[in-house]
Design a protein around this motif. Structure first.
Motif, mmCIF file in Angstrom:
data_model
loop_
_atom_site.group_PDB
_atom_site.id
_atom_site.type_symbol
_atom_site.label_atom_id
_atom_site.label_comp_id
_atom_site.label_asym_id
_atom_site.label_seq_id
_atom_site.Cartn_x
_atom_site.Cartn_y
_atom_site.Cartn_z
ATOM 1 N N ASN A 1 0.801 -1.228 0.000
ATOM 2 C CA ASN A 1 0.000 0.000 0.000
ATOM 3 C C ASN A 1 0.833 1.278 0.000
ATOM 4 N N ASN A 2 2.119 1.176 -0.334
ATOM 5 C CA ASN A 2 2.907 2.397 -0.478
ATOM 6 C C ASN A 2 2.651 2.983 -1.856
ATOM 7 N N PHE A 3 2.499 4.308 -1.912
ATOM 8 C CA PHE A 3 2.339 4.980 -3.204
ATOM 9 C C PHE A 3 3.717 5.032 -3.852
ATOM 10 N N ILE A 4 3.873 4.463 -5.046
ATOM 11 C CA ILE A 4 5.192 4.459 -5.672
ATOM 12 C C ILE A 4 5.266 5.435 -6.841
ATOM 13 N N THR A 5 4.168 6.095 -7.140
ATOM 14 C CA THR A 5 4.198 7.196 -8.109
ATOM 15 C C THR A 5 3.527 8.390 -7.432
ATOM 16 N N ALA A 6 3.757 9.574 -8.018
ATOM 17 C CA ALA A 6 3.104 10.762 -7.467
ATOM 18 C C ALA A 6 1.608 10.670 -7.731
ATOM 19 N N LEU A 7 0.807 10.922 -6.716
ATOM 20 C CA LEU A 7 -0.633 10.859 -6.870
ATOM 21 C C LEU A 7 -1.100 11.969 -7.807
ATOM 22 N N ALA A 8 -1.841 11.593 -8.856
ATOM 23 C CA ALA A 8 -2.363 12.595 -9.802
ATOM 24 C C ALA A 8 -3.819 12.881 -9.473
ATOM 25 N N GLN A 9 -4.209 14.136 -9.634
ATOM 26 C CA GLN A 9 -5.598 14.499 -9.356
ATOM 27 C C GLN A 9 -6.150 15.333 -10.513
ATOM 28 N N HIS A 10 -7.357 14.987 -10.976
ATOM 29 C CA HIS A 10 -8.009 15.764 -12.029
ATOM 30 C C HIS A 10 -9.379 16.217 -11.560
ATOM 31 N N GLN A 11 -9.709 17.456 -11.834
ATOM 32 C CA GLN A 11 -11.074 17.923 -11.603
ATOM 33 C C GLN A 11 -11.878 17.568 -12.841
ATOM 34 N N LEU A 12 -13.038 17.013 -12.654
ATOM 35 C CA LEU A 12 -13.878 16.651 -13.794
ATOM 36 C C LEU A 12 -15.302 16.466 -13.298
ATOM 37 N N ASN A 13 -16.208 16.256 -14.219
ATOM 38 C CA ASN A 13 -17.577 15.968 -13.826
ATOM 39 C C ASN A 13 -17.915 14.545 -14.286
#
Lengths: 404, 404
Positions: free
Chosen positions: A99-111
């Motif tokens: 459960n370690n994040f091994i990439t940078a968490l990406a976030q997108h705003q969308l509908n």
DNA sequence: AAGACTTTTTTAAATTTTTAAAAAGTTTTT
DNA sequence: AAAAACTTTTTAAAAATTTAAAAAAGTCTT
């Protein structure tokens, strides 16, 4: 992914799962988890070591007897892609088997309501490409989002229509990865059950405090989905007297009174009426704004959350009467300010529940720091190792003659 | 009862259960029921034949292939005592392994709330004696009654206090029979699940229309009891606005509006107001009176049942939202006039449920003719063959040096 | 420090399941 | 109408798994 002999595939998969959920176990413990004898368990573990999934992990301290050998998963050879969506945003991340994040968490705003499937594919595909992780190292994609979802068929009946076809099939063909689809609240429940505060619980109700109010149900230690996968429509039970009209067509649903969508609406109305609040400094008021200001002590924000909480508590009282759960867990983004929800909810429970029932149910706040859905999405992939969908994917690989 | 080797006791018990629930099965079918291979199944069946539990039952027609040998239970060597209580009466009967009543059904009027355990023992003991059935032919007693019941501990926290001790232990010592205790609504659910209209259903809600409104829950094909055995407190969810005060201390419970206790109260009130009804010819109005007159078309009786039904329907709508069951089954004494309940309940479901959910749930009436509780009590005994309580009883027999 | 007690691991025997073959029918084809 | 083809159950042999017992590797007590 090395070939696993089909006759023991299921047992091997169970052993992998037990180590995924526990980091490090002795042969005795693995044996108990997978329900097989110790000699057989040791044989399976040795096979998994030979296949590169598992490693021995030294001797542990003993409670008085021969020291047991510990086993654990090799965490850096297989990865999981978790894509967690809500109504207005999407998060993507690769996790290792711990459960370690091994990439940078990406976030997108969308509908989500207007998002098209090919846009969804592009967002995911770009993320996979930019990660530079080879596809044969990716165990699968756990896609979790709101909506009426048929997990078995891989269809979301509310969002992301593929002309009635399976969303999962579409994405699997496009991404060439095993894909598993689940409702957001159910994913959160899975996260809490496997890695969060509901670990090892038999009967727990996981309340998703998000843009809407969702419910994930754990019954008899398992996720409960109901007859057609629609169980947990908690937020549309008739509750509030003379309530507002809900999108579902009825009045007085919890959704219209206690969700963040409703709370944001109330906040704006109050500000328009001239109510003084630090919320007025925000250009656009969202859930985070209200929670941030509530923590700082803004009276209006605290009041809004308390009102929502009391209403949620009334709904929870009904759940307790019907299901007699061991615990109620507050999770989802709202759990960031979990403590603010606790007392109004407990108050409502005390007022509306038979004392014996209220007494037997614990009210808890998630300890996963709002990451329950992402973690649950990962667990979803591991849960399905060795299941039919996986077999289907293998067939697909063959069909396309692609060595993933 | 002949000794069963402990190593295979559980498998043998499962085979007996499969035949109890199905009358006649082929080896292939038994194999599927008990989850063992066919060679092993045949071995087990032969053991059970040798032990006098099972007999071969001739060849069945085949669907194209070798004719299968059918197996069935020998029904006249072991019997079950079922004692079914509600708030105001008690029924006792012996059944064979095919649910046939082999003694005359006895009925006693009593008040469960004031009944003492020794009176209960005497009533049961007298019935056993008068039946002249030897105790070594009695598989056990299935005792089913209202109240908050802890099945595992054998305690009813609401009625029949044995100074906090186990009611089951008390009766076992007195009767020298294995005793199994269960809540009345749960027993009804078990009856419907194993022999009634809910047979083979995975997720069904069984509504007990009796003096009170009870609920037995079938989830994932099994009886669901919740964390501390109190699940299904359906009739005390806050439902009716400005409702009467309930015995539970709250207002607006379903219990105060829809149970027969409430309905009888309403009937008397209406008659006092001069309402014309054939009910006025009764000296004492009870559930049977109202149902009898409703069938005959008495306007008041029909109206009272319809009102109760609509209220029950509102509660059912909540159940459907939360649990997405495949079906709702109306059972208990009220199901005698099941058809009168159907349309007002369906009406309430349509008004209060999201259409997709309402559409996925079937509304059914019991086909057990109000015998669900008695039959469920019998099933309770068979369900527990080979379980710890049985082992406990065996220990007791040894302790007392009694050859039962 | 030796013996008693625990716990894990290994080995061997017993049990159970799986696979394959045989037996006993039914249905289709010629 | 008889033979071939197909189904399904039952039996038999092989493979897998579990159980039980023994051995190994510790800890704890006196």
């Amino acid at each position: 992914m090395p070939e696993i002999k089909s006759s023991i595939l299921n047992t091997n998969a169970k052993a992998i799962k037990s180590l995924y959920y526990n980091e490090s176990l002795t042969s005795t413990e693995v044996s108990a988890h997978i329900g097989k004898s110790i000699p057989h368990t040791i044989k399976v573990l040795n096979e998994l070591i030979a296949d590169g999934y598992v490693k021995e992990n030294g001797y542990a301290i003993s409670s008085g007897g021969r020291k047991p050998l510990h086993y654990s998963l090799i965490t850096d050879t297989h990865f999981i892609l978790s894509v967690a969506m809500n109504q207005y945003s999407m998060q993507l991340v690769f996790m290792d088997m711990n459960n370690n994040f091994i990439t940078a968490l990406a976030q997108h705003q969308l509908n989500t309501a207007t998002l098209k499937v090919d846009s969804l594919f592009n967002l995911i595909n770009d993320y996979v490409k930019s990660s530079a992780i080879e596809k044969n190292k990716i165990l699968g994609l756990g896609l979790t989002m709101p909506g009426f979802i048929d997990t078995a068929k891989g269809i979301n009946y509310t969002f992301l229509d593929v002309q009635g076809q399976s969303l999962v099939d579409y994405l699997q063909h496009q991404l060439l990865l095993p894909v598993f689809l689940e409702n957001d609240s159910t994913a959160i429940a899975l996260g809490e059950l496997k890695f969060g505060i509901a670990m090892h619980q038999k009967d727990a109700m996981i309340v998703n405090l998000g843009w809407g109010i969702g419910l994930g149900m754990i019954m008899d230690g398992k996720i409960f989905r109901g007859h057609s996968g629609l169980a947990g429509e908690f937020s549309h039970i008739p509750l509030v007297k003379n309530g507002k009209l809900c999108t579902c067509g009825k009045h007085g649903c919890l959704e219209t009174e206690a969700s963040f969508i409703a709370t944001i609406g109330k906040a704006k109305a109050e500000l328009n009426l001239g109510q003084i609040s630090s919320l007025s400094s925000y250009e656009e008021i969202d859930a985070n704004a209200i929670m941030t200001e509530a923590i700082k002590g803004d009276v209006l924000s605290v009041k809004l959350i308390s009102e929502a909480a009391y209403n949620v508590g009334q709904g929870i009282a009904i759940l307790i009467h019907i299901l007699n759960p061991a615990s109620i867990v507050l999770s989802g983004i709202g759990s960031m300010v979990g403590k603010l929800w606790l007392s109004p909810i407990q108050q409502a429970i005390n007022e509306h529940c038979i004392p014996r029932l209220a007494h037997d149910t614990e009210l808890l706040v998630s300890n996963l720091n709002s990451k329950a859905q992402i973690i649950g999405g990962g667990a979803l992939v591991v849960e399905n190792i060795g299941k039919p969908l996986q077999a289907k994917m293998n067939a697909l690989k063959k069909e396309l003659s692609v060595d993933l």
